[in-house]
Write a protein that holds these residues in place. Structure first.
Motif, PDB file in Angstrom:
ATOM      1  N   PHE A   1       0.990  -1.458   0.115  1.00 26.20           N
ATOM      2  CA  PHE A   1       0.083  -0.084   0.041  1.00 26.20           C
ATOM      3  C   PHE A   1       0.988   1.152   0.018  1.00 26.20           C
ATOM      4  N   ALA A   2       2.089   1.204   0.722  1.00 27.15           N
ATOM      5  CA  ALA A   2       2.878   2.457   0.946  1.00 27.15           C
ATOM      6  C   ALA A   2       3.318   2.623  -0.600  1.00 27.15           C
ATOM      7  N   ARG A   3       3.908   1.581  -1.284  1.00 26.61           N
ATOM      8  CA  ARG A   3       4.576   1.664  -2.776  1.00 26.61           C
ATOM      9  C   ARG A   3       3.669   2.232  -3.618  1.00 26.61           C
ATOM     10  N   ARG A   4       2.265   1.849  -3.613  1.00 27.12           N
ATOM     11  CA  ARG A   4       1.399   2.251  -4.681  1.00 27.12           C
ATOM     12  C   ARG A   4       0.857   3.408  -4.361  1.00 27.12           C
ATOM     13  N   THR A   5       0.559   4.144  -3.071  1.00 26.84           N
ATOM     14  CA  THR A   5       0.127   5.408  -2.655  1.00 26.84           C
ATOM     15  C   THR A   5       0.990   6.518  -2.322  1.00 26.84           C
ATOM     16  N   GLY A   6       2.390   6.293  -1.872  1.00 24.80           N
ATOM     17  CA  GLY A   6       3.372   7.242  -1.355  1.00 24.80           C
ATOM     18  C   GLY A   6       3.049   7.356  -0.016  1.00 24.80           C
ATOM     19  N   LEU A   7       2.260   6.949   0.791  1.00 25.51           N
ATOM     20  CA  LEU A   7       1.875   7.149   2.126  1.00 25.51           C
ATOM     21  C   LEU A   7       3.114   6.535   3.177  1.00 25.51           C
ATOM     22  N   TRP A   8       3.318   7.498   4.152  1.00 25.82           N
ATOM     23  CA  TRP A   8       4.382   7.049   5.096  1.00 25.82           C
ATOM     24  C   TRP A   8       3.728   6.112   6.343  1.00 25.82           C
TER      25      TRP A   8
ATOM     26  N   HIS B   1      -6.662   6.535   2.635  1.00 24.88           N
ATOM     27  CA  HIS B   1      -6.522   6.884   1.198  1.00 24.88           C
ATOM     28  C   HIS B   1      -7.335   7.912   0.539  1.00 24.88           C
ATOM     29  N   ARG B   2      -8.908   7.618   0.869  1.00 29.42           N
ATOM     30  CA  ARG B   2      -9.773   8.407   0.254  1.00 29.42           C
ATOM     31  C   ARG B   2     -10.275   9.599   0.745  1.00 29.42           C
ATOM     32  N   HIS B   3     -10.424   9.460   2.195  1.00 32.58           N
ATOM     33  CA  HIS B   3     -10.924  10.770   2.812  1.00 32.58           C
ATOM     34  C   HIS B   3      -9.937  11.409   3.870  1.00 32.58           C
ATOM     35  N   SER B   4      -9.096  10.841   4.473  1.00 28.49           N
ATOM     36  CA  SER B   4      -8.469  11.495   5.578  1.00 28.49           C
ATOM     37  C   SER B   4      -7.517  12.515   5.008  1.00 28.49           C
ATOM     38  N   GLY B   5      -6.740  12.589   3.798  1.00 31.12           N
ATOM     39  CA  GLY B   5      -5.955  13.614   3.373  1.00 31.12           C
ATOM     40  C   GLY B   5      -4.518  13.573   4.132  1.00 31.12           C
ATOM     41  N   GLY B   6      -4.276  12.611   5.093  1.00 29.32           N
ATOM     42  CA  GLY B   6      -3.155  12.537   6.009  1.00 29.32           C
ATOM     43  C   GLY B   6      -1.722  12.077   5.094  1.00 29.32           C
ATOM     44  N   SER B   7      -0.886  12.415   5.742  1.00 24.66           N
ATOM     45  CA  SER B   7       0.394  11.695   5.230  1.00 24.66           C
ATOM     46  C   SER B   7       1.306  10.749   5.939  1.00 24.66           C
ATOM     47  N   HIS B   8       0.883  10.488   7.142  1.00 28.42           N
ATOM     48  CA  HIS B   8       1.514   9.384   7.999  1.00 28.42           C
ATOM     49  C   HIS B   8       0.336   8.482   8.740  1.00 28.42           C
ATOM     50  N   THR B   9       0.775   7.311   8.644  1.00 29.83           N
ATOM     51  CA  THR B   9      -0.133   6.318   9.264  1.00 29.83           C
ATOM     52  C   THR B   9       0.720   5.292  10.211  1.00 29.83           C
TER      53      THR B   9
END
Length: 816
Positions: free
Chosen positions: A686-693, A725-733
């Motif tokens: 998921f991190a690779r596909r979306t760029g989310l940390w 991914h759809r609603h939070s708009g955050g960058s860290h999880t």
């Protein structure tokens, strides 16, 4: 009686009382002092007389003591030679020694010689001495002395054993010496001390006037006893003992009451002086009081009467000065002005009063009515109508005066009734009537006053309230929900039939009992019971609360509590709605949902396996065939090669999508490697596909879990990351999977914008506003016995799943 006469009487009574008190105190104190002096003087005289007797007794004892060891006396007792008597027991010898007589007795107590100072013999002397114990069959062992009373004369006696000069050997007899108190000596002593002496045998019961109990008192105290004989004479009594130590006789010493008479004369002189001084003082004080107080009071009284004759209020008495009378006059003037102002204010209040006020005589004729009364009954403001009270108010007290008085006496002189009155337009109105009597100085009923207050609105409001209460009671009795009314003290005040039918009890079984002591209510949550008991005013709702009926069966109810105030009392209303059928339906629905989710997972696994094993293999074979076909078409035209290349790309894309779909439907790593490895694989992809940390904290020691648990947790992870991914708009999880006591905890947290509070509330109430994904996951977690909790604010969202370790059983509702 006028005030100066009253003042004179009061002052005279006060002076008389003071005079009496002073007289009594002075008499008591003065005469008491003289009486004590008199008693002390009599005790001193008694002491002098006693000392004189003891001195005379000492002389007799000394002579007998000198004779008892005389050898010649010893020889006479043995030989009884009469020569010894003629030589030694002569009258001149006895007179020189101051003795009255001598007796010599042998060892057997027989007299062998005797001599008296006078020629007169004492025939009963020997017998009397024997009875007194002075002569006995055995001589005394030692010398004894004492006084006896012989024919009214005091006799001093002393007896001693006859011994040798060496004091050795037994006694051979007894020598007895005696002397009588000389009458001349007694008269001389009485003259010197101004007393009179009388002697009485102790065996007598009376020693003179007022001598009752003297003997007992003398025996008890051994002291002289002083008695006041009368106003002229005082006496002191002495007890004298004989040779055996027994009471012998009583000496009574009398004297004139010199000190008492002196005290009486002193009191008489004092009282004459005190009376004269008191009379002079009384006249001085009374005339001063009359001049300083009574005369100004009389003048003030005359001025008040004159002002009253002139017509009254306010008063101007014209009294000047700064004394109390002037201040009293000023006070009367102030009170008069205050009374005039009060009368004016009273008239103003009565005339402007909205209540209807009237007065009438017992026969019914009206004597007074205020403007409000006139306006209401359309009477003229001037003049007085000739009408009776019964013509206006049919329920008034008009009737027999005696009957009216009896009615008012029975209620303390004030009676309140409610009357219906027709106004000017003929409309019915209600008035609250307060009637009280007016009595004259002879306690006769002269008038009756009635105050009418319009209570039409209150009466109508009361009617509306009764109708409202009747409607409420109908709703209360016929409501399908069970209702209980509890007061502030927690005592049940009322229950409706629906509640009795729901919990299987009778109203009389619970009415008046404490709410928490009744078995169906005792298992409610403590915080709800406490909050309802304190009457905080909040409305609390509880869903699907399990309660135990009286017959032992369980029911599920929705509970609503609300507090309110009725008639000044804090009450709490409990509403109970039977939801047992709904609870059963929910349980069945939950069971169906669990089976549906399980079927869905099984179908996903089957589809994923089919896609991977069948469709994936076919696509791989097709890809190999296209590769062989491409190698055989190297000489083909460019357009053919271009189509072949496009087919190859489309085939690669289909293989990728089939593989991804297969992993999403059911990741094979979950079955092969377990939940922890599957979480790592999913998060990394998921991190690779979306760029989310993404940060992970996973407990590697957690063993493999049942497949249902691992699938449920994995689906929650999938749904949570899709929403992030759809609603939070955050960058860290952050993903945390660990054990906490007996619980497995999975936490997914982000730093996004959070969830709208209304949507979060709807989610907590199972309203599908956030989509069916999370609701389905919560249902899946609930079926496993766990909880799914969402906390969110403007800085992020936290999704927490808590599952108990061990076997996970479905929640079923027991049959009721």
């Amino acid at each position: 009686m006028k005030i100066h006469t009253k003042a004179l009487l009061i002052f005279a009574m006060a002076m008389g009382l003071l005079f009496t008190v002073v007289f009594l105190l002075s008499t008591r104190i003065t005469l008491g002092a003289y009486r004590r002096m008199e008693v002390d003087a009599m005790r001193a005289r008694a002491l002098q007389f006693s000392l004189a007797l003891k001195e005379r007794m000492r002389a007799v004892t000394s002579v007998v003591g000198d004779w008892s060891p005389w050898n010649e006396l010893y020889e006479f007792a043995q030989t009884r030679d009469p020569k010894f008597l003629r030589i030694n027991l002569r009258q001149d010898v006895l007179e020189n020694l101051g003795m009255g007589f001598f007796l010599i007795a042998d060892a057997d107590g027989h007299v062998i010689g005797e001599m008296t100072a006078k020629e007169t013999a004492f025939p009963p002397l020997e017998a009397l001495l024997k009875r007194s114990g002075f002569l006995a069959s055995q001589p005394p062992a030692e010398m004894k002395s004492g006084m006896v009373l012989l024919d009214g004369h005091i006799c001093f006696l002393s007896a001693a054993p006859i011994l040798t000069s060496l004091r050795e050997g037994p006694s051979v007899g007894t020598i007895v010496g005696g002397a009588f108190l000389d009458v001349n000596e007694l008269y001389q002593f009485e003259a010197m001390t101004d007393i009179t002496v009388h002697c009485y045998p102790f065996a007598g019961s009376n020693y003179g006037a007022d001598s009752q109990g003297i003997g007992e008192e003398l025996l008890a105290s051994y002291e002289p006893v002083v008695r006041i004989e009368n106003e002229e004479t005082v006496a002191v009594y002495l007890l004298e003992r004989n040779i055996l130590g027994e009471p012998g006789f009583v000496s009574k010493i009398e004297s004139q009451r010199v000190f008492w008479k002196a005290g009486k004369r002193t009191i008489d002189v004092f009282m004459v002086a005190f009376t004269l001084a008191g009379g002079v003082l009384f006249l001085i004080v009374f005339f001063g009081l009359d001049r300083a107080v009574l005369s100004p009071v009389r003048r003030l009284q005359k001025r008040v009467e004159a002002a009253d004759v002139r017509g009254g209020l306010p008063l101007d008495l014209g009294v000047k000065g700064g004394d109390e009378i002037s201040q009293l006059a000023k006070g009367i003037e102030i009170l008069a002005r205050s009374l005039a102002a009060a009368q004016k204010e009273y008239r103003s209040v009565v005339e402007t009063q909205s209540d209807l006020i009237c007065r009438y005589v017992p026969e019914g004729r009206i004597t007074f009515m205020n403007p409000a009364f006139r306006r209401f009954f359309n009477f003229p403001l001037e003049g007085f109508p000739d009408c009776r009270m019964c013509d206006i108010l049919p329920q008034s007290l008009v009737g027999d005066p005696l009957e009216i008085r009896r009615k008012l006496e029975s209620v303390g002189g004030i009676m309140e009734v409610e009357q219906e009155v027709l106004d000017q337009d003929g409309n019915k109105r209600w008035f609250e009537c307060t009637a009280h009597w007016v009595l004259d100085a002879a306690n006769r009923l002269v008038e009756i006053q009635e105050i009418l207050r319009d209570v039409t609105e209150n009466r109508l409001a009361k009617i509306r309230l009764e109708e409202s209460e009747a409607g409420y009671r109908m709703l209360f009795e016929n409501d399908w929900d069970g209702i209980a009314i509890v007061n502030r003290e927690g005592v049940i005040g009322d229950v409706n039939p629906s509640l009795c039918a729901l919990l299987r009890f009778k109203p009389e079984d619970v009415m008046g009992r404490r709410f928490v002591d009744v078995i169906p209510f005792s298992n409610l949550p403590e915080e709800v019971l406490l909050e309802a008991a304190t009457g905080s005013g909040k409305t609390r709702q509880l869903r699907s609360v399990e309660m135990l009926r009286v017959d032992g069966k369980k029911v599920f109810v929705d509970v609503v509590t609300a507090s309110y105030v009725s008639s000044g009392r804090q009450l709490v209303q409990w509403n109970f709605r039977d939801v047992t059928a709904r609870k059963k339906a929910d349980a069945q629905l939950r069971s169906l949902s669990a089976r549906l989710l399980k079927s869905q997972d099984q179908e996903r696994r089957r589809i994923a396996r089919e896609l991977h094993d069948s469709t994936g293999q076919n696509l791989s074979a097709l890809q190999m065939n296209l590769s062989l076909l491409e190698a055989s078409l190297q000489d083909a035209s460019p357009s053919t090669l271009e189509v072949m290349e496009e087919c190859q790309q489309m085939l690669d894309q289909c293989c990728t999508e089939i593989r991804t779909m297969s992993y999403l439907l059911h990741p094979p790593l979950l079955d092969e490697m377990g939940l922890v490895f599957a979480i790592k694989w999913f998060v990394d992809g998921f991190a690779r596909r979306t760029g989310l940390w993404v940060s992970t904290e996973l407990d590697e020691k957690i063993p493999r879990l049942p497949i249902d648990v691992e699938i449920a947790l994995y689906r929650v992870l999938q749904e949570s990351f899709n929403n992030i991914h759809r609603h939070s708009g955050g960058s860290h999880t952050w993903v945390r999977f660990y054990r906490k006591g007996e619980l497995l905890v999975l936490e997914i947290e982000d730093d996004g914008v959070g969830i709208d509070p209304e949507q979060l509330t709807a989610f907590n109430e199972s309203i599908p506003v956030l989509g069916v994904g999370l609701l389905g996951m919560r249902e899946r977690i609930t079926q496993l016995g766990g909880r799914l909790v969402i906390q969110s604010n403007s800085t992020g969202t936290l999704i927490c799943v808590m599952l108990p370790q061990g076997p996970h059983e479905k929640c079923l509702i027991s049959e009721s």
